[in-house]
Structure formats: structure tokens, C-alpha cells
Design an enzyme around this catalytic site. Structure first.
Site, PDB file in Angstrom:
ATOM      1  N   HIS A 175     -14.764  -3.423   5.565  1.00 35.05           N
ATOM      2  CA  HIS A 175     -14.902  -3.377   7.023  1.00 35.05           C
ATOM      3  C   HIS A 175     -14.877  -1.949   7.566  1.00 35.05           C
ATOM      4  CE1 HIS A 175     -10.656  -2.530   7.762  1.00 35.05           C
ATOM      5  NE2 HIS A 175     -10.335  -3.509   6.943  1.00 35.05           N
ATOM      6  N   LYS A 233      -2.190  -2.388   2.655  1.00 31.33           N
ATOM      7  CA  LYS A 233      -1.230  -2.180   1.573  1.00 31.33           C
ATOM      8  C   LYS A 233      -0.169  -1.109   1.814  1.00 31.33           C
ATOM      9  CE  LYS A 233      -4.505  -1.526  -1.470  1.00 31.33           C
ATOM     10  NZ  LYS A 233      -5.832  -1.608  -0.867  1.00 31.33           N
ATOM     11  N   LYS A 275       4.621  -4.965  -6.002  1.00 28.90           N
ATOM     12  CA  LYS A 275       5.373  -5.339  -4.798  1.00 28.90           C
ATOM     13  C   LYS A 275       5.334  -6.840  -4.534  1.00 28.90           C
ATOM     14  CE  LYS A 275       4.829  -0.733  -2.939  1.00 28.90           C
ATOM     15  NZ  LYS A 275       4.284  -0.242  -4.221  1.00 28.90           N
ATOM     16  N   VAL A 315      -0.818   3.725  -8.422  1.00 28.32           N
ATOM     17  CA  VAL A 315      -1.845   4.566  -9.023  1.00 28.32           C
ATOM     18  C   VAL A 315      -1.757   5.958  -8.417  1.00 28.32           C
ATOM     19  CG1 VAL A 315      -3.481   2.789  -9.739  1.00 28.32           C
ATOM     20  CG2 VAL A 315      -3.533   3.605  -7.396  1.00 28.32           C
ATOM     21  N   THR A 339      12.404   9.836  -0.425  1.00 32.05           N
ATOM     22  CA  THR A 339      13.315   8.884   0.219  1.00 32.05           C
ATOM     23  C   THR A 339      14.684   8.816  -0.453  1.00 32.05           C
ATOM     24  OG1 THR A 339      12.243   7.146  -1.059  1.00 32.05           O
ATOM     25  CG2 THR A 339      11.502   7.438   1.193  1.00 32.05           C
TER      26      THR A 339
END
Length: 500
Positions: A175, A233, A275, A315, A339
Site C-alpha cells: 500500500h 510491526k 514476538k 533481522v 533500553t
């Protein structure tokens, strides 16, 4: 003055690049090959001298700021590429290009158009496994192949490699007009330069959330194989847009599967993620549900169809991932944002992951689940330090590293499989098979019926439309890991940052 070019590697790949440069003339002149092969050192190839060994001869080259080195050893391990790169940098080369790994270079040949500036991807992580693309893609010869999300990092790399598969047509579905336009133009240039075979490449702009349009596309393209890469994602972004994650990922995948079954698509391969394993974010839950949808659709496939998913971790270098983010932070003077010092991830290069996905698509069996062997995990803080050093800087001295705490939907370690999935080796290196953990068809049907009016407006339940809280409650009722994670955050009052 012509730019002087030094080609590292006097093998077939290096020679074909030298021929390319001679033919085009406008890119400069090949001054010499540099190689470690004692049988080649001191000889000439098509009038070009072969000098070596590389570690010794690089220091005596009288190179200028305009000269360029091209590393053309596609089979070299990562450690060797790193050694060569450091030798060239140490001896004053400012412009260093590289030919892609063996997964993209068919039978050792190479083309100038395939070379690119060297980046951290080429010297970080493990050496990618060597796969014969021509052999592993034989199942696609003469087929019509559709890639969803073809403008993304995985989709576009699949498209590049598919040029060598002998497919009749490649449909690039997405899209994003700009990204589809970009990969379409790139593939046409690669073909003009002799890379791959002469498949017809067709760009298709559309949205997989549009059920009628997806049905129309699958029917009229008569595609034989679908590689489903399209998905929202980015975890923290999707935690801010939870309804969109389910609407796009779950219902978009459902639309594609329904049309694939209806029009007898021969092979359907979903690209999944770590995930999806005991998910702790709505994005992760959406991908878990995509896996369940694939396994459910496989039950309804005919004997000539194979519907499966391939799961893998991070990746290196994908858009929006940690590597380009770190590079942008270095470009602005830092700091690099990490983090947590303990946070680690499994990494694989995009070309290697795509080669394995393409191979799995050919050997995979209907209704089976596959996992790519990602090797050992890498600590994110170690990756940050390596990238700073690659840039010629010192961590904490030239560029600082700042620890900020986990973001929404993140955990310190991402497992690749559930214990009960029990991954086992297949006869194909780096491809594992999982034991399926399916949802009952009725459970899936009821769950989607609950989620539908939240994602798509219905006159029967207008108040449900875009109701994020209701969506999260429904997902938590269905998925224990998601519910436990949200409750843990709520109970301990842990601060979550919103750095994207």
C-alpha cells in the site's frame, strides 16, 4: 583523471565486475586486483595486474581520496570481510564497496550494479549460510509469485532473490506507493544489467484489509505462490495504535488466506516473528493469531496446496530496526539509546533470512510450522559499541550510550519458541520444524467475530468501533501471556518510555 578502482578478489565475481567497469567506461579504471592466492599474485587477468597479499600490498598503493575499493569475495566469511575492511581503512581508502553475499550472487558471478557501500551489516554477526538459490528456487520456475509488503525490507529482498528463480511473473503488492515504486525500479535496473532472469515484474498498489480487492487481485493475477510479508510491526508504535495492528495484520492475513483457498494458490508462506511467542504486546498477539489462522487454513487446503509459516527473530538492517536507528543517532552526535544493559536479541542478515524463507517455501509441507535457526543472541549494548567503533569512534568517549528502560510491549529476551513447540532439525541446515499449537476453528471464529466490529464499523455495534480498551480486554481474555504482562506493568507501576 580517471578514478582508480581496486578489486579485492580476482575470482570469477571480481572478474565479471572488472568486465562491467571496462564496458561502461564512465565509472573509472580498474588499476589492479588484490588477492591472497599465491598462484594468481604476479599474473595479469585481461591486462589487469594481480597484486598481493592483501594485507601487505594495500599499504604501498598510492591511493587518493577519489580511489575506490570493491570487495568482491561473495563467499568470504564475516571475519575475513572485517579484516579486509580494516586493512583498507587503515591504509587510507575512503570509498569501500562490497558485492553482496553468496545468497544474492548466482554461481559466483557479480555485476557492478549489485555493489554497494559497505556498512556494519557486512562485518557484524555470524557468517551467513551458503544456499544455492538456483537449486532452492527451482519450484518457482514458470510460476506467478506474489509478495505482500514487497516494498519493505524483507519483501524487497525476497523480490531481488526471486529474480533468479525463473518465475514467469513477480507481483509486488503493497500500500506504500513510494516503496513499491522504488523496488520496482530497482528490479528493472537489475534485469537490464543482466542480473537474474527475465520475469515480468508487476507493481500492485492496494490494501490487504480490503477483502473484496484482495479477492479480486488473487483471482485475476492467477498467482501460484504467495509470500506474505506485509504487516505493521513496530512494537511501540503499535502499542499506540492497537486497533490498527489487529485490523491490518489479522484481518489482512485472513483476507489473503480466504482468497488463496478459494482460488487454489499452490503455496502460501507467512513470515512470522519471535514476538508471536507468548506475546506481551498487541503486535505480538496479532502475529500469533496470524500463525493460528495459517494453521487453520491449512486444514481446508486441497492436496495440491501447501500453507505454512516461517518464524524468525530480528533481522539486521531492516527499516525501523535498531541498526539504522543507531546509525542515525551516531550521525547526529549521539547518544545511542539502549533500553536495558541486559536486553538481547537474535539477529540474522536480511539476505540470509530471505534465502532460508525461499528454501522453506519449496520444501515446506502443508500445515507445518518452521523456525529459522538464529544462532546465539547478541546483547544490544554490545551491538551499539560495535557500530560506534565501525564509524571510527570510541564508545563513551566520542559517542555516549544512554540506558532509558524498556519501551511499551518490550521484554529483555525474546524467546524463539514455546517449550511445547519442541523445535527439531530438518535435513535442511538452519531450518527447524515446530510442533503445531493450533487453535480450535470455533475459537478462532468467535474471537474474530468479537474483534471485527472494533476494527471495522458496523451499524449493529457502532460503539465498539476503534474501542481500544475493549480490544485489549478481548485479547487478554484469549491470551494469558498478554494479560499477565499488562497486569505486571499495572501492578508494579514500572515506568514505560515512549521513545519510538
Amino acid at each position: 583523471m580517471d578514478k582508480r578502482i581496486y578489486i579485492i578478489g580476482a575470482g570469477f565475481a571480481g572478474q565479471t565486475i572488472a568486465d562491467d567497469i571496462k564496458r561502461k567506461k564512465i565509472f573509472g579504471k580498474v588499476n589492479a586486483f588484490l588477492d591472497d592466492d599465491k598462484n594468481l599474485i604476479g599474473t595479469t587477468i585481461e591486462g589487469i595486474p594481480v597484486l598481493g597479499p592483501i594485507s601487505s600490498v594495500a599499504s604501498i598503493l598510492n591511493n587518493s581520496d577519489y580511489d575506490e575499493a570493491i570487495i568482491a569475495i561473495p563467499s568470504a566469511p564475516t571475519e575475513r570481510i572485517k579484516e579486509i575492511y580494516e586493512t583498507l581503512k587503515r591504509n587510507g581508502f575512503q570509498h569501500i564497496k562490497i558485492l553482496p553475499g553468496i545468497s544474492q550472487v548466482i554461481e559466483g558471478s557479480g555485476h557492478l550494479v549489485q555493489t554497494r557501500e559497505i556498512d556494519p551489516l557486512d562485518i557484524l554477526g555470524r557468517t551467513p549460510i551458503t544456499i544455492s538459490l538456483k537449486k532452492s528456487l527451482s519450484y518457482l520456475r514458470g510460476k506467478r509469485v506474489l509478495i505482500t509488503g514487497a516494498g519493505g525490507s524483507i519483501g524487497s529482498e525476497l523480490a531481488r532473490q526471486l529474480l533468479s528463480g525463473g518465475a514467469e511473473r513477480l507481483y509486488l503488492f503493497g500500500h506504500g506507493e513510494n516503496s513499491i515504486c522504488q523496488i520496482f525500479r530497482e528490479l528493472k535496473i537489475l534485469q537490464m544489467e543482466g542480473v537474474g532472469e527475465k520475469a515480468t515484474v508487476v507493481p500492485i498498489i492496494g490494501d490487504m484489509r480490503d477483502k473484496e480487492y484482495v479477492d479480486y487481485i488473487i483471482k485475476n493475477t492467477k498467482c501460484n505462490v504467495i509470500f506474505h510479508c506485509a504487516a505493521y510491526k513496530h512494537v511501540p508504535m503499535m502499542e499506540e495504535n492497537q486497533v490498527a495492528a489487529i485490523e491490518n495484520n489479522v484481518f489482512g492475513t485472513k483476507n489473503l488466506l480466504d482468497a488463496s483457498l478459494k482460488y487454489n494458490v499452490e503455496r502460501f508462506v507467512l513470515i512470522s516473528t519471535d514476538k508471536a511467542v507468548a506475546p506481551v504486546s498487541v503486535y505480538g498477539d496479532s502475529k500469533m493469531l496470524c500463525e493460528k489462522l495459517v494453521l487453520d487454513a491449512a486444514k481446508h487446503a486441497n492436496e495440491n496446496q501447501a500453507i505454512m509459516f516461517v518464524r524468525f527473530g530480528n533481522v539486521l538492517g531492516s527499516r525501523g530496526s535498531i541498526l539504522p536507528l543507531f546509525q542515525n543517532q551516531i550521525a547526529t552526535g549521539g547518544p545511542l539509546i539502549v533500553t536495558d544493559e541486559k536486553m538481547e536479541r537474535f539477529f540474522m542478515t536480511i539476505p540470509e533470512a530471505c534465502s532460508l524463507v525461499l528454501q522453506t517455501g519449496g520444501v515446506g509441507i502443508n500445515g507445518k510450522s518452521y523456525l529459522l535457526d538464529m544462532g546465539e543472541p547478541i546483547k544490544i549494548i554490545d551491538l551499539a559499541k560495535q557500530i560506534i567503533k565501525f564509524s571510527g569512534l570510541e564508545p563513551y568517549k566520542d559517542i555516549d550510550i544512554k540506558i532509558v528502560g524498556p519501551r511499551k510491549g518490550e521484554r529483555l529476551i525474546e524467546p524463539l519458541w514455546l517449550k511445547e513447540e519442541n523445535p527439531t532439525k530438518t535435513k535442511y541446515p538452519k531450518i527447524l520444524q515446530l510442533e503445531n499449537k493450533e487453535y480450535d476453528s470455533e475459537r478462532l471464529k468467535i474471537l474474530l467475530e468479537k474483534l471485527y466490529p472494533i476494527c471495522f464499523y458496523t451499524s449493529e455495534k457502532p460503539d465498539d468501533f476503534r474501542n481500544k480498551n475493549k480490544l485489549v480486554n478481548i485479547l487478554c481474555e484469549d491470551c494469558k501471556s498478554l494479560k499477565d504482562f499488562y497486569e505486571e506493568i499495572k501492578n508494579d507501576g514500572q515506568k514505560r518510555t515512549d521513545i519510538l
